[in-house]
Design a protein around this motif. Structure first.
Motif, PDB file in Angstrom:
ATOM      1  N   SER A 172     140.932 128.179  42.522  1.00 19.29           N
ATOM      2  CA  SER A 172     140.943 129.089  43.799  1.00 19.29           C
ATOM      3  C   SER A 172     142.139 130.234  43.828  1.00 19.29           C
ATOM      4  O   SER A 172     142.887 130.155  42.900  1.00 19.29           O
ATOM      5  CB  SER A 172     141.762 128.065  44.825  1.00 19.29           C
ATOM      6  OG  SER A 172     140.565 126.825  45.118  1.00 19.29           O
ATOM      7  N   HIS A 217     150.064 130.284  54.666  1.00 17.71           N
ATOM      8  CA  HIS A 217     149.545 128.929  54.745  1.00 17.71           C
ATOM      9  C   HIS A 217     150.008 128.644  56.198  1.00 17.71           C
ATOM     10  O   HIS A 217     151.179 129.058  56.450  1.00 17.71           O
ATOM     11  CB  HIS A 217     150.384 127.953  53.659  1.00 17.71           C
ATOM     12  CG  HIS A 217     150.053 127.891  52.209  1.00 17.71           C
ATOM     13  ND1 HIS A 217     150.221 129.165  51.345  1.00 17.71           N
ATOM     14  CD2 HIS A 217     149.394 127.186  51.465  1.00 17.71           C
ATOM     15  CE1 HIS A 217     149.844 128.916  50.174  1.00 17.71           C
ATOM     16  NE2 HIS A 217     149.277 127.759  50.475  1.00 17.71           N
ATOM     17  N   ARG A 220     142.560 123.384  50.880  1.00 21.97           N
ATOM     18  CA  ARG A 220     141.860 124.693  50.859  1.00 21.97           C
ATOM     19  C   ARG A 220     140.347 124.510  51.448  1.00 21.97           C
ATOM     20  O   ARG A 220     139.752 123.408  51.261  1.00 21.97           O
ATOM     21  CB  ARG A 220     141.616 125.091  49.379  1.00 21.97           C
ATOM     22  CG  ARG A 220     143.073 125.581  48.762  1.00 21.97           C
ATOM     23  CD  ARG A 220     143.749 126.624  49.232  1.00 21.97           C
ATOM     24  NE  ARG A 220     142.987 128.003  49.182  1.00 21.97           N
ATOM     25  CZ  ARG A 220     143.336 128.768  48.386  1.00 21.97           C
ATOM     26  NH1 ARG A 220     144.111 128.592  47.390  1.00 21.97           N
ATOM     27  NH2 ARG A 220     142.275 129.818  48.529  1.00 21.97           N
ATOM     28  N   ALA A 261     144.358 128.198  53.545  1.00 22.93           N
ATOM     29  CA  ALA A 261     144.949 127.081  52.932  1.00 22.93           C
ATOM     30  C   ALA A 261     145.984 126.658  53.837  1.00 22.93           C
ATOM     31  O   ALA A 261     146.713 127.296  54.839  1.00 22.93           O
ATOM     32  CB  ALA A 261     145.785 127.792  51.786  1.00 22.93           C
TER      33      ALA A 261
END
Length: 210
Positions: free
Chosen positions: A11, A17, A57, A62
């Motif tokens: 990824s 995040h 994810r 994320a």
């Protein structure tokens, strides 16, 4: 103990995040995987059977999930939002509809049914079983988005047009509207010692630089 999926090495790192403290974090991980299509990349259990830290994810999205041991307060929803939430971009309208249907079947609360917006997005909004707010849509932030014209309604404005600086008018650039014509420069009049204007001659500085 650490659990890592093969996706962790393939990824692209996420620049942003979102983090969520769930009262039942292990159940939340399972729900987010099954309903929203997240993959758990890394998970660290705590000593009480919860989750100390986990990373999930979904394509470029994320999130971090952990166990809420402190009883964090959840803001009440006013109208159609609590004032904050997560937005997840998906490939097409069919995926928006499928996520919404799976979520409601799995105990989520529907806030916005899947629908098209006037600026070209197809979206839905859901509150998961613990009340966190999720919006899924086809719009990807950073792509061209809509503007609003009072007379005609929504107008799609390209990213190039939004970033292009305004073009200066001919007069602002110091040129006349006639091609090839250059306006004459005006000389500021100067004054002689007697106070008369003497065009074209530079003044001599007076006492104290005046």
């Amino acid at each position: 103990m650490t659990e890592t999926s093969p996706m962790a090495s393939t990824s692209r790192p996420a620049a942003l995040h979102a983090y969520f403290g769930y009262r039942d974090a292990p159940a939340a991980l399972s729900w987010l995987e099954r309903v929203f299509g997240f993959d758990t990349i890394t998970s660290f259990p705590d000593d009480a059977g919860g989750i100390l830290h986990s990373e999930l994810r979904r394509d470029d999205a994320a999130i971090v999930v952990f166990s809420d041991r402190d009883g964090y307060e959840r803001p009440p929803r006013k109208g159609d939002t609590t004032g904050f939430g997560a937005y997840v971009s998906v490939a097409d309208a069919t995926e928006v509809d499928a996520v919404y249907a799976r979520a409601l079947a799995a105990g989520a609360t529907g806030i916005w049914e899947p629908a098209d917006t006037e600026w070209g997005n197809h979206r839905c909004r859901i509150a998961d079983p613990e009340g966190f707010e999720w919006t899924f849509g086809t719009y990807r932030p950073g792509e061209p988005q809509g503007a609003w014209d009072e007379a005609t309604g929504p107008v799609i404005v390209s990213r190039a047009a939004r970033s292009r600086p305004p073009r200066a008018s001919p007069s602002a650039r110091g040129r006349s509207a006639s091609p090839g014509h250059r306006p004459a420069r005006r000389r500021a009049p100067t004054r002689s010692a007697g106070g008369r204007n003497l065009p074209g001659r530079a003044p001599r500085p007076g006492p104290a630089g005046r």
